[in-house]
Design an enzyme around this catalytic site. Structure first.
Site, PDB file in Angstrom:
ATOM      1  CG  HIS A  56      -2.072  -0.979   1.050  1.00 50.56           C
ATOM      2  ND1 HIS A  56      -2.808  -1.443   2.108  1.00 50.56           N
ATOM      3  CD2 HIS A  56      -2.568  -1.594  -0.059  1.00 50.56           C
ATOM      4  CE1 HIS A  56      -3.720  -2.299   1.666  1.00 50.56           C
ATOM      5  NE2 HIS A  56      -3.601  -2.410   0.353  1.00 50.56           N
ATOM      6  CG  HIS A  59       2.287   0.839   4.851  1.00 53.42           C
ATOM      7  ND1 HIS A  59       2.488   0.695   6.202  1.00 53.42           N
ATOM      8  CD2 HIS A  59       0.953   1.066   4.690  1.00 53.42           C
ATOM      9  CE1 HIS A  59       1.325   0.815   6.839  1.00 53.42           C
ATOM     10  NE2 HIS A  59       0.381   1.038   5.940  1.00 53.42           N
ATOM     11  CG  HIS A 110      -3.988  -5.014   5.529  1.00 51.38           C
ATOM     12  ND1 HIS A 110      -5.134  -4.285   5.742  1.00 51.38           N
ATOM     13  CD2 HIS A 110      -3.096  -4.165   4.950  1.00 51.38           C
ATOM     14  CE1 HIS A 110      -4.942  -3.043   5.321  1.00 51.38           C
ATOM     15  NE2 HIS A 110      -3.720  -2.939   4.836  1.00 51.38           N
ATOM     16  CG  ASP A 134      -1.711  -1.222   7.567  1.00 49.60           C
ATOM     17  OD1 ASP A 134      -0.981  -0.646   8.406  1.00 49.60           O
ATOM     18  OD2 ASP A 134      -2.204  -0.633   6.575  1.00 49.60           O
ATOM     19  CG  HIS A 173      -2.123   3.078   9.942  1.00 54.42           C
ATOM     20  ND1 HIS A 173      -2.272   4.197   9.155  1.00 54.42           N
ATOM     21  CD2 HIS A 173      -1.950   2.036   9.092  1.00 54.42           C
ATOM     22  CE1 HIS A 173      -2.209   3.849   7.876  1.00 54.42           C
ATOM     23  NE2 HIS A 173      -2.011   2.540   7.804  1.00 54.42           N
TER      24      HIS A 173
HETATM   25 ZN    ZN Z   1      -2.462  -1.142   4.339  1.00 56.10          ZN
END
Ligand code: ZN
Length: 277
Positions: A56, A59, A110, A134, A173
């Site tokens: 993602h 990241h 994820h 994540d 996060h």
């Molecule tokens: Zn993610």
């Protein structure tokens, strides 16, 4: 072994794992590359590697720029979709950067190529660290975007849950307050959740991160690691731990929505009777 926590974007973390004697550093999810390089320079470090938890953008988006700017930099990850990837790693693979050791932990769900990284230093009494991206958050867990409850159950209980209990948890996060509000709904009688929520609010007031926690603490208040607890089973109406996890994640997905403030556009639409509240 020192871990530098760097808040970036809206609520992401990138990290620097620093071997203090040699000043060599390994970055985790460095999504704001120039900020990272500034810190590397200011602290007199040399950056040898990047560990990417998943593809993602929040990241992995810094990797390409870092590869261009740091000659010989290696970028590790478990997914071909990761930008700038130089070394694809597999489950249980171990990497060594001087006295810093990394074990790659494959945790698909994820995303289908998600990796966590368990890190420790030779001849060092500091607790080990795990970078969970994540997959596991403080008091929560990631969305099942490309995987199943069965996979996340394996990730949480077998892969991460079986690490040494004093392992420090560094996640991707800062979702801690939101996660604890959900945990309160799941287990309103859990004193640890209440304590943690007031602590997290105080940290937020001081603009300080809530990472790291430790695994042993997570087992006390994180509902996604408490699937056999009576209160969590009661909340989900299930007893099979995989089913408990599946329902918990679904409820968490729903939980966010009413909390979001409607956009000005939606407010207008409400006023004009175009949307039902
Ligand atoms: Zn993610």
């Amino acid at each position: 072994m020192k871990v530098k926590v760097i808040s970036i974007l809206e609520d992401n973390y990138m990290y620097l794992v620093i071997e203090e004697q040699s000043k060599q550093a390994v970055a985790v999810d460095p999504a704001v590359p120039h900020r990272l390089l500034e810190i590397v320079k200011r602290e007199g470090l040399s950056l040898t590697a990047v560990l990417t938890t998943h593809h993602h953008w929040d990241h992995a988006r810094g990797n390409e720029a870092l590869v261009k700017e740091v000659p010989g930099l290696r970028v590790y990850g478990g997914d071909d979709r990761i930008g700038g990837l130089t070394d694809k790693v597999t489950n249980a693979q171990e990497l060594k950067f001087n006295s810093i050791n990394v074990r790659c932990l494959f945790t698909p769900c994820h995303t289908s190529g998600h990796m966590c990284y368990f890190v420790w230093e030779d001849e060092c009494t500091d607790a080990p660290a795990v970078f969970t991206g994540d997959t596991l958050f403080i008091a929560g867990c990631g969305r099942f975007l490309e995987g199943t409850a069965e996979q996340m159950y394996h990730n949480l209980t077998q892969v991460l849950g079986s690490l040494p209990q004093d392992t420090k948890v560094f996640c991707g996060h800062e979702y801690t307050i939101k996660n604890l509000k959900f945990a309160m709904l799941v287990e309103p009688e859990n004193e640890k959740v209440k304590e943690m929520l007031s602590w997290a609010r105080a940290r937020d007031d001081d603009d300080k991160p809530t990472v790291p926690s430790t695994l042993i603490e997570e087992f006390e208040y994180n509902p996604f690691l408490r699937l056999s607890e009576e209160g969590v089973q009661k909340f989900t109406g299930k007893t099979d731990p995989i089913e408990v996890l599946r329902v918990l994640r679904k409820e968490k997905d729903k939980f966010k929505k009413p909390k979001e403030r409607p956009s000005p556009h939606a407010m207008l639409a409400l006023e004009w009777g175009l949307l039902r509240p």
